[in-house]
Write a protein that holds these residues in place. Structure first.
Motif, PDB file in Angstrom:
ATOM      1  N   ASP A  10      -2.214  10.748  -9.749  1.00 39.58           N
ATOM      2  CA  ASP A  10      -1.880  11.891 -10.605  1.00 39.58           C
ATOM      3  C   ASP A  10      -2.899  11.968 -11.724  1.00 39.58           C
ATOM      4  OD1 ASP A  10      -1.159   9.959 -12.502  1.00 39.58           O
ATOM      5  OD2 ASP A  10       0.985  10.117 -12.044  1.00 39.58           O
ATOM      6  N   GLY A  11      -2.664  12.806 -12.677  1.00 39.53           N
ATOM      7  CA  GLY A  11      -3.656  12.968 -13.730  1.00 39.53           C
ATOM      8  C   GLY A  11      -3.877  11.719 -14.540  1.00 39.53           C
ATOM      9  N   ASP A  12      -2.881  10.869 -14.528  1.00 40.51           N
ATOM     10  CA  ASP A  12      -3.013   9.664 -15.368  1.00 40.51           C
ATOM     11  C   ASP A  12      -3.360   8.406 -14.571  1.00 40.51           C
ATOM     12  OD1 ASP A  12      -2.348  11.001 -17.754  1.00 40.51           O
ATOM     13  OD2 ASP A  12      -0.200  10.918 -17.192  1.00 40.51           O
ATOM     14  N   TYR A  13      -2.952   8.398 -13.286  1.00 43.13           N
ATOM     15  CA  TYR A  13      -3.139   7.165 -12.500  1.00 43.13           C
ATOM     16  C   TYR A  13      -3.788   7.465 -11.165  1.00 43.13           C
ATOM     17  CZ  TYR A  13       0.242   5.258 -15.816  1.00 43.13           C
ATOM     18  OH  TYR A  13       0.894   4.866 -16.959  1.00 43.13           O
ATOM     19  N   ASN A  14      -4.508   6.481 -10.698  1.00 39.20           N
ATOM     20  CA  ASN A  14      -5.033   6.539  -9.347  1.00 39.20           C
ATOM     21  C   ASN A  14      -3.923   6.155  -8.363  1.00 39.20           C
ATOM     22  OD1 ASN A  14      -7.681   7.195 -10.192  1.00 39.20           O
ATOM     23  ND2 ASN A  14      -8.111   5.011 -10.585  1.00 39.20           N
ATOM     24  N   LYS A  15      -4.191   6.426  -7.100  1.00 35.63           N
ATOM     25  CA  LYS A  15      -3.251   6.028  -6.058  1.00 35.63           C
ATOM     26  C   LYS A  15      -3.127   4.494  -6.036  1.00 35.63           C
ATOM     27  CE  LYS A  15      -2.505   6.307  -1.069  1.00 35.63           C
ATOM     28  NZ  LYS A  15      -3.036   6.792   0.228  1.00 35.63           N
ATOM     29  N   ALA A  16      -1.849   3.986  -5.829  1.00 39.81           N
ATOM     30  CA  ALA A  16      -1.627   2.522  -5.788  1.00 39.81           C
ATOM     31  C   ALA A  16      -0.657   2.172  -4.638  1.00 39.81           C
ATOM     32  CB  ALA A  16      -1.067   2.044  -7.121  1.00 39.81           C
ATOM     33  N   THR A  17      -0.906   1.026  -4.023  1.00 45.87           N
ATOM     34  CA  THR A  17      -0.037   0.535  -2.916  1.00 45.87           C
ATOM     35  C   THR A  17       0.319  -0.936  -3.160  1.00 45.87           C
ATOM     36  OG1 THR A  17      -1.100   2.053  -1.357  1.00 45.87           O
ATOM     37  CG2 THR A  17       0.128   0.167  -0.431  1.00 45.87           C
ATOM     38  N   ALA A  18       1.626  -1.304  -2.927  1.00 51.22           N
ATOM     39  CA  ALA A  18       2.086  -2.710  -3.040  1.00 51.22           C
ATOM     40  C   ALA A  18       2.864  -3.084  -1.767  1.00 51.22           C
ATOM     41  CB  ALA A  18       2.953  -2.888  -4.274  1.00 51.22           C
ATOM     42  N   THR A  19       2.661  -4.298  -1.289  1.00 50.09           N
ATOM     43  CA  THR A  19       3.334  -4.771  -0.058  1.00 50.09           C
ATOM     44  C   THR A  19       4.176  -6.014  -0.357  1.00 50.09           C
ATOM     45  OG1 THR A  19       1.526  -3.942   1.313  1.00 50.09           O
ATOM     46  CG2 THR A  19       2.991  -5.587   2.293  1.00 50.09           C
TER      47      THR A  19
END
Length: 335
Positions: free
Chosen positions: A30-39
């Protein structure tokens, strides 16, 4: 992965079964954060059957020669589990008589084992007949059993009656053929499968296959250390007691005694036991009967010797002189 282990519904995770699942969380940029993934890898452990109860459907089982696999109910914390889904069954020691074990091994959501037990009773055998060894009459009703036929043996199992020392009792001791007998108090089973059976003595006589025959005995009799000879004492000679005769095929009370003077062949037969000095013979006889063939024996010479006697004193009768040496004896004392 692991959708069949954990179901994700929004932010809620529902456990479906034991196993391992990987949960992946993704946040879009989004405008404030990059895409993130957690497993996250999640392991759902299976439940142990250690405290489960294994209830056998019945405890009334008898040896059949085949495996016995009764149904069971497995419960854990009040919940009845399903065979094939929650557990599998295996059995041990479930063929022979004795205590058998059933083991429930966890499956699916369950692990470990729980056990139950049940008892396999011995199968009952029955007497259908016996064979016995015939013999000559001996005054007893006992015969030796040579074989026993059993009913109830399963699939040619190796089981039989141990006939070592086994005897039976006939209804009579007399000569004849008998078709039944009563078994002795103790009967033992033998063979590889003997432990799977029980055998109870019948209360009624059992059939003797082919019958058993008691034949007429050929009696025999002989003297044994019988030597009653003596010096004359005024009493009659005694006949031998039971220990002084060897008898077979009859009893002591069957024996008759006859005294002869001079010779047993052509001497004088006496009406009773002799007491006077002389030489005598005694014939001991077993008469012919339905059970025995006659027999007799003759003693050696039995002597009553004359007793020694001496004159202790004599009294002479007084007389008037008559020129002779003759005198009259009035009395004599002997010793």
């Amino acid at each position: 992965g692991g959708e069949d282990v954990i179901r994700i519904d929004g932010t809620t995770a529902a456990i479906l079964k034991a196993g391992e699942a990987t949960i992946t969380a993704t946040k879009a940029a989004d405008g404030d954060y990059n895409k993130a993934t957690a497993t996250l890898t999640v392991t759902v452990n299976s439940k142990s059957l250690e405290d489960a109860q294994v209830q056998v459907a019945s405890d009334d089982y008898t040896y059949t020669g085949e495996e016995i696999k009764p149904g069971v109910t497995v419960t854990l914390e009040g919940e009845t589990l399903a065979e094939g889904t929650d557990y599998t069954l295996s059995y041990t020691n479930n063929t022979d008589a004795g205590e058998a074990t059933v083991t429930a091994a966890g499956k699916g959501n369950y692990s470990g084992t729980a056990t139950g037990s049940f008892t396999i009773a011995k199968a009952t055998l029955t007497f259908t007949g016996v064979t016995a060894h015939g013999r000559a009459y001996d005054g007893s009703a006992t015969v030796t059993i040579t074989g026993v036929t059993l009913g109830g043996v399963i699939d040619n199992d190796d089981v039989s009656v141990d006939t070592s020392g086994l005897t039976g009792t006939l209804s009579s001791a007399n000569v004849g053929t008998y078709n039944t007998l009563t078994l002795s108090d103790t009967v033992n089973l033998t063979g590889a499968a003997a432990a799977n059976y029980t055998l109870t003595l019948p209360t009624e006589p059992v059939t003797v296959t082919g019958g058993v025959t008691i034949s007429q005995a050929t009696a025999s009799i002989s003297f044994n250390n019988y030597a009653p000879g003596k010096t004359y004492d005024g009493t009659a000679l005694a006949v031998p007691d039971e220990s002084q005769l060897t008898i077979s095929g009859a009893e002591y009370n069957n024996v008759t005694f006859t005294w002869y003077k001079g010779s047993a062949d052509d001497g004088e037969e006496l009406s009773g036991a002799p007491a006077a000095a002389g030489t005598y013979y005694l014939v001991a006889s077993i008469p012919d009967s339905a059970n025995t063939i006659a027999a007799s024996t003759t003693s050696g010479a039995i002597t009553i010797s004359p007793a020694e006697i001496s004159i202790q004193s004599a009294t002479l009768k007084t007389k008037t002189y008559d020129g002779t040496t003759a005198a009259t004896v009035e009395s004599v004392t002997f010793s």
